[in-house]
Design an enzyme around this catalytic site. Structure first.
Site, PDB file in Angstrom:
ATOM      1  N   ARG A 189      -9.374   7.948  -1.225  1.00 59.00           N
ATOM      2  CA  ARG A 189     -10.363   8.372  -0.237  1.00 59.00           C
ATOM      3  C   ARG A 189     -11.238   9.494  -0.774  1.00 59.00           C
ATOM      4  O   ARG A 189     -10.806  10.273  -1.631  1.00 59.00           O
ATOM      5  CB  ARG A 189      -9.661   8.856   1.036  1.00 59.00           C
ATOM      6  CG  ARG A 189      -9.213   7.727   1.933  1.00 59.00           C
ATOM      7  CD  ARG A 189      -8.634   8.268   3.225  1.00 59.00           C
ATOM      8  NE  ARG A 189      -8.473   7.213   4.185  1.00 59.00           N
ATOM      9  CZ  ARG A 189      -9.386   6.874   5.095  1.00 59.00           C
ATOM     10  NH1 ARG A 189     -10.515   7.556   5.190  1.00 59.00           N
ATOM     11  NH2 ARG A 189      -9.180   5.870   5.920  1.00 59.00           N
TER      12      ARG A 189
ATOM     13  N   GLY B  61       1.062  -1.665   4.235  1.00 55.44           N
ATOM     14  CA  GLY B  61       1.448  -0.311   3.855  1.00 55.44           C
ATOM     15  C   GLY B  61       2.312   0.389   4.868  1.00 55.44           C
ATOM     16  O   GLY B  61       3.522   0.527   4.700  1.00 55.44           O
TER      17      GLY B  61
ATOM     18  N   HIS C  70      -5.553   3.453  -1.765  1.00 53.70           N
ATOM     19  CA  HIS C  70      -6.901   3.792  -1.294  1.00 53.70           C
ATOM     20  C   HIS C  70      -7.223   5.214  -1.741  1.00 53.70           C
ATOM     21  O   HIS C  70      -6.617   6.171  -1.249  1.00 53.70           O
ATOM     22  CB  HIS C  70      -6.919   3.668   0.243  1.00 53.70           C
ATOM     23  CG  HIS C  70      -8.260   3.899   0.853  1.00 53.70           C
ATOM     24  ND1 HIS C  70      -8.492   3.705   2.198  1.00 53.70           N
ATOM     25  CD2 HIS C  70      -9.443   4.293   0.334  1.00 53.70           C
ATOM     26  CE1 HIS C  70      -9.766   3.974   2.475  1.00 53.70           C
ATOM     27  NE2 HIS C  70     -10.361   4.350   1.349  1.00 53.70           N
TER      28      HIS C  70
ATOM     29  N   GLU D  43      -8.439   0.379  -3.473  1.00 50.02           N
ATOM     30  CA  GLU D  43      -9.347   0.337  -2.319  1.00 50.02           C
ATOM     31  C   GLU D  43     -10.285   1.528  -2.425  1.00 50.02           C
ATOM     32  O   GLU D  43      -9.834   2.666  -2.587  1.00 50.02           O
ATOM     33  CB  GLU D  43      -8.564   0.462  -1.015  1.00 50.02           C
ATOM     34  CG  GLU D  43      -7.780  -0.759  -0.654  1.00 50.02           C
ATOM     35  CD  GLU D  43      -6.992  -0.544   0.631  1.00 50.02           C
ATOM     36  OE1 GLU D  43      -7.168   0.486   1.312  1.00 50.02           O
ATOM     37  OE2 GLU D  43      -6.184  -1.412   0.945  1.00 50.02           O
TER      38      GLU D  43
ATOM     39  N   ARG E  36      -7.032  12.614   0.743  1.00 48.36           N
ATOM     40  CA  ARG E  36      -5.987  13.097   1.666  1.00 48.36           C
ATOM     41  C   ARG E  36      -4.600  12.586   1.308  1.00 48.36           C
ATOM     42  O   ARG E  36      -3.617  13.172   1.691  1.00 48.36           O
ATOM     43  CB  ARG E  36      -6.335  12.734   3.111  1.00 48.36           C
ATOM     44  CG  ARG E  36      -6.281  11.260   3.391  1.00 48.36           C
ATOM     45  CD  ARG E  36      -6.421  10.980   4.867  1.00 48.36           C
ATOM     46  NE  ARG E  36      -7.805  11.120   5.325  1.00 48.36           N
ATOM     47  CZ  ARG E  36      -8.278  10.476   6.378  1.00 48.36           C
ATOM     48  NH1 ARG E  36      -7.484   9.699   7.080  1.00 48.36           N
ATOM     49  NH2 ARG E  36      -9.531  10.612   6.751  1.00 48.36           N
ATOM     50  N   HIS E  37      -4.520  11.473   0.583  1.00 49.97           N
ATOM     51  CA  HIS E  37      -3.196  11.035   0.121  1.00 49.97           C
ATOM     52  C   HIS E  37      -3.218  10.768  -1.387  1.00 49.97           C
ATOM     53  O   HIS E  37      -2.833  11.623  -2.162  1.00 49.97           O
ATOM     54  CB  HIS E  37      -2.641   9.850   0.949  1.00 49.97           C
ATOM     55  CG  HIS E  37      -3.630   8.834   1.435  1.00 49.97           C
ATOM     56  ND1 HIS E  37      -4.437   8.132   0.600  1.00 49.97           N
ATOM     57  CD2 HIS E  37      -3.897   8.395   2.699  1.00 49.97           C
ATOM     58  CE1 HIS E  37      -5.174   7.307   1.315  1.00 49.97           C
ATOM     59  NE2 HIS E  37      -4.886   7.438   2.591  1.00 49.97           N
TER      60      HIS E  37
ATOM     61  N   GLU F  43     -10.718  -9.904   2.378  1.00 47.24           N
ATOM     62  CA  GLU F  43      -9.504  -9.487   3.092  1.00 47.24           C
ATOM     63  C   GLU F  43      -9.893  -9.302   4.558  1.00 47.24           C
ATOM     64  O   GLU F  43     -10.715  -8.442   4.888  1.00 47.24           O
ATOM     65  CB  GLU F  43      -8.945  -8.183   2.515  1.00 47.24           C
ATOM     66  CG  GLU F  43      -7.696  -7.736   3.274  1.00 47.24           C
ATOM     67  CD  GLU F  43      -6.925  -6.629   2.566  1.00 47.24           C
ATOM     68  OE1 GLU F  43      -6.948  -6.554   1.324  1.00 47.24           O
ATOM     69  OE2 GLU F  43      -6.302  -5.825   3.289  1.00 47.24           O
TER      70      GLU F  43
ATOM     71  N   HIS G  63      -3.824  -4.921   7.324  1.00 42.85           N
ATOM     72  CA  HIS G  63      -3.896  -3.889   8.359  1.00 42.85           C
ATOM     73  C   HIS G  63      -2.990  -4.176   9.549  1.00 42.85           C
ATOM     74  O   HIS G  63      -3.178  -5.161  10.262  1.00 42.85           O
ATOM     75  CB  HIS G  63      -5.311  -3.624   8.867  1.00 42.85           C
ATOM     76  CG  HIS G  63      -5.514  -2.166   9.144  1.00 42.85           C
ATOM     77  ND1 HIS G  63      -5.015  -1.555  10.251  1.00 42.85           N
ATOM     78  CD2 HIS G  63      -6.096  -1.197   8.404  1.00 42.85           C
ATOM     79  CE1 HIS G  63      -5.302  -0.269  10.199  1.00 42.85           C
ATOM     80  NE2 HIS G  63      -5.944  -0.019   9.089  1.00 42.85           N
ATOM     81  N   GLY G  64      -2.026  -3.298   9.715  1.00 44.75           N
ATOM     82  CA  GLY G  64      -1.160  -3.347  10.890  1.00 44.75           C
ATOM     83  C   GLY G  64      -0.062  -4.394  10.819  1.00 44.75           C
ATOM     84  O   GLY G  64       0.639  -4.613  11.807  1.00 44.75           O
TER      85      GLY G  64
ATOM     86  N   ASP H 211      -0.121   4.442  -0.108  1.00 40.00           N
ATOM     87  CA  ASP H 211      -0.805   5.683   0.304  1.00 40.00           C
ATOM     88  C   ASP H 211       0.113   6.655   1.031  1.00 40.00           C
ATOM     89  O   ASP H 211       0.032   7.869   0.848  1.00 40.00           O
ATOM     90  CB  ASP H 211      -1.960   5.360   1.262  1.00 40.00           C
ATOM     91  CG  ASP H 211      -3.067   4.576   0.591  1.00 40.00           C
ATOM     92  OD1 ASP H 211      -3.043   4.433  -0.642  1.00 40.00           O
ATOM     93  OD2 ASP H 211      -3.962   4.094   1.311  1.00 40.00           O
ATOM     94  N   HIS H 212       0.996   6.097   1.878  1.00 40.51           N
ATOM     95  CA  HIS H 212       1.779   6.986   2.748  1.00 40.51           C
ATOM     96  C   HIS H 212       2.934   7.671   2.023  1.00 40.51           C
ATOM     97  O   HIS H 212       3.495   8.636   2.539  1.00 40.51           O
ATOM     98  CB  HIS H 212       2.204   6.247   4.006  1.00 40.51           C
ATOM     99  CG  HIS H 212       0.988   5.883   4.808  1.00 40.51           C
ATOM    100  ND1 HIS H 212       0.210   6.843   5.411  1.00 40.51           N
ATOM    101  CD2 HIS H 212       0.359   4.706   4.999  1.00 40.51           C
ATOM    102  CE1 HIS H 212      -0.832   6.251   5.969  1.00 40.51           C
ATOM    103  NE2 HIS H 212      -0.766   4.961   5.739  1.00 40.51           N
TER     104      HIS H 212
ATOM    105  N   THR I 103      -7.155   5.956   9.919  1.00 41.77           N
ATOM    106  CA  THR I 103      -6.993   4.869   8.949  1.00 41.77           C
ATOM    107  C   THR I 103      -8.275   4.034   8.996  1.00 41.77           C
ATOM    108  O   THR I 103      -9.157   4.310   9.812  1.00 41.77           O
ATOM    109  CB  THR I 103      -5.745   4.016   9.291  1.00 41.77           C
ATOM    110  OG1 THR I 103      -5.610   2.986   8.312  1.00 41.77           O
ATOM    111  CG2 THR I 103      -5.835   3.389  10.670  1.00 41.77           C
ATOM    112  N   THR I 104      -8.383   3.049   8.101  1.00 40.97           N
ATOM    113  CA  THR I 104      -9.612   2.238   8.053  1.00 40.97           C
ATOM    114  C   THR I 104      -9.746   1.486   9.377  1.00 40.97           C
ATOM    115  O   THR I 104      -8.929   0.634   9.706  1.00 40.97           O
ATOM    116  CB  THR I 104      -9.538   1.229   6.882  1.00 40.97           C
ATOM    117  OG1 THR I 104      -9.012   1.909   5.746  1.00 40.97           O
ATOM    118  CG2 THR I 104     -10.895   0.669   6.567  1.00 40.97           C
TER     119      THR I 104
ATOM    120  N   ASN J 239       0.843  -1.190   0.000  1.00 43.64           N
ATOM    121  CA  ASN J 239       0.000   0.000   0.000  1.00 43.64           C
ATOM    122  C   ASN J 239       0.890   1.256   0.000  1.00 43.64           C
ATOM    123  O   ASN J 239       1.669   1.467   0.938  1.00 43.64           O
ATOM    124  CB  ASN J 239      -0.880  -0.055   1.261  1.00 43.64           C
ATOM    125  CG  ASN J 239      -1.892   1.047   1.289  1.00 43.64           C
ATOM    126  OD1 ASN J 239      -1.548   2.198   1.017  1.00 43.64           O
ATOM    127  ND2 ASN J 239      -3.118   0.740   1.618  1.00 43.64           N
TER     128      ASN J 239
ATOM    129  N   ARG K 292       3.888  18.511   2.094  1.00 40.58           N
ATOM    130  CA  ARG K 292       4.602  19.723   1.685  1.00 40.58           C
ATOM    131  C   ARG K 292       4.089  20.273   0.361  1.00 40.58           C
ATOM    132  O   ARG K 292       4.715  21.124  -0.243  1.00 40.58           O
ATOM    133  CB  ARG K 292       6.101  19.407   1.563  1.00 40.58           C
ATOM    134  CG  ARG K 292       6.803  19.203   2.892  1.00 40.58           C
ATOM    135  CD  ARG K 292       7.012  20.518   3.633  1.00 40.58           C
ATOM    136  NE  ARG K 292       7.976  21.332   2.967  1.00 40.58           N
ATOM    137  CZ  ARG K 292       9.273  21.417   3.310  1.00 40.58           C
ATOM    138  NH1 ARG K 292       9.707  20.734   4.338  1.00 40.58           N
ATOM    139  NH2 ARG K 292      10.087  22.178   2.653  1.00 40.58           N
TER     140      ARG K 292
END
Ligand code: PXP
Length: 247
Positions: free
Chosen positions: A50, A221, A48, A75, A54-55, A156, A199-200, A14-15, A105-106, A12, A23
């Site tokens: 959204r 991710g 994802h 996603e 946001r990302h 998932e 997740h996680g 996204d980050h 996060t989700t 993932n 920035r």
């Protein structure tokens, strides 16, 4: 039950976009990150889109699908806007997730029981256009049964609770959660539906979760992108691929 193939990895990204947007710059570039992730041995790119962008943004989705054919696991929330976007860009796979604007996060799985009709319609549209469909679910039997009734291709399981418990060394509770995920994963697999986990996950929790033989794919991710600060993106992804090869 045994899968001969190694567990597939979706990374993932996204980050990478979170950092870029912090920035308002054009870097780090999610496309460049995707290239590195795929060369390091990941199978797919997860992103994802959204509602609040946001990302990842629409342009990222366009660029990923143009550049890496059949590699995007998109996603999305189960909304008309998002389904339209999925049909427009035709990713390899679509994972429907619940979405709340205020969440970081989700936070949990999809409520398929309460949204059966709407989700059935969405799955039909996506499947009719050749997109692999997936639901992000808490390990909950009712939700699973309804999802299987809809004819979903993959489930998932949200393994965030298990990962937290294991990291906090709450071993008994982590084992209970693990057994719940294992039991439902096996039911899913035996129904002919692919099992994924996400997740996680980090190196340690991934090693443990893939002891469940019915899990065929993991989507990871935050840990891999964070770890890339210390090990490089290629390094963190390669290390995860090696872990997945060990099963
Ligand atoms: N899978 C799904 C469906 C998700 O929503 C997320 C988080 O966006 C992930 C996997 C990746 O989770 P993490 O970033 O904690 O590895």
């Amino acid at each position: 039950m045994s899968n001969l193939n190694r567990v597939r990895l979706g990374v993932n990204i996204d980050h990478v976009a979170t950092l870029r947007n912090a920035r308002k710059e054009s870097f780090p570039d999610p496309i460049k990150a995707s290239q590195i992730v795929l060369s390091a041995g990941a199978d797919t790119i997860t992103a994802h889109l959204r509602e609040d962008r946001r990302h990842i943004n629409d342009n990222d989705i366009k660029n990923i699908t143009n550049r890496f054919s059949n590699k995007l696991n998109l996603e999305i929330a189960g909304t008309e806007e998002m389904v339209e976007i999925a049909l427009k860009y035709s990713p390899f796979s679509c994972c429907i997730v619940p979405e709340k604007r205020e969440e970081i996060t989700t936070e949990g799985g999809l409520d398929v029981v309460s949204n059966f009709k709407v989700l059935s319609g969405i799955v039909k549209k996506l499947k009719d256009s050749g997109i692999r469909t997936s639901f992000f679910l808490d390990p909950d039997k009712n939700q699973l049964e309804k999802s299987i009734n809809i004819g979903i291709d993959c489930i998932e399981f949200h393994v965030g609770k298990f990962c937290k418990l294991l990291n906090l060394k709450k071993i008994d509770e982590a084992n209970d959660e693990f057994n719940k995920i294992k039991n439902l994963s096996n039911i899913t697999f035996n129904s002919g539906v692919e099992v994924h986990a996400g997740h996680g996950l980090d190196y340690e929790t991934t090693k443990k979760i893939i002891e469940i033989q019915s899990i065929e794919e993991v989507n990871i991710g935050f840990f891999l992108i964070s770890q890339s600060i210390f090990e490089g993106l290629e390094g963190s992804v390669k290390k995860m691929v090696d872990i997945l090869r060990e099963r």
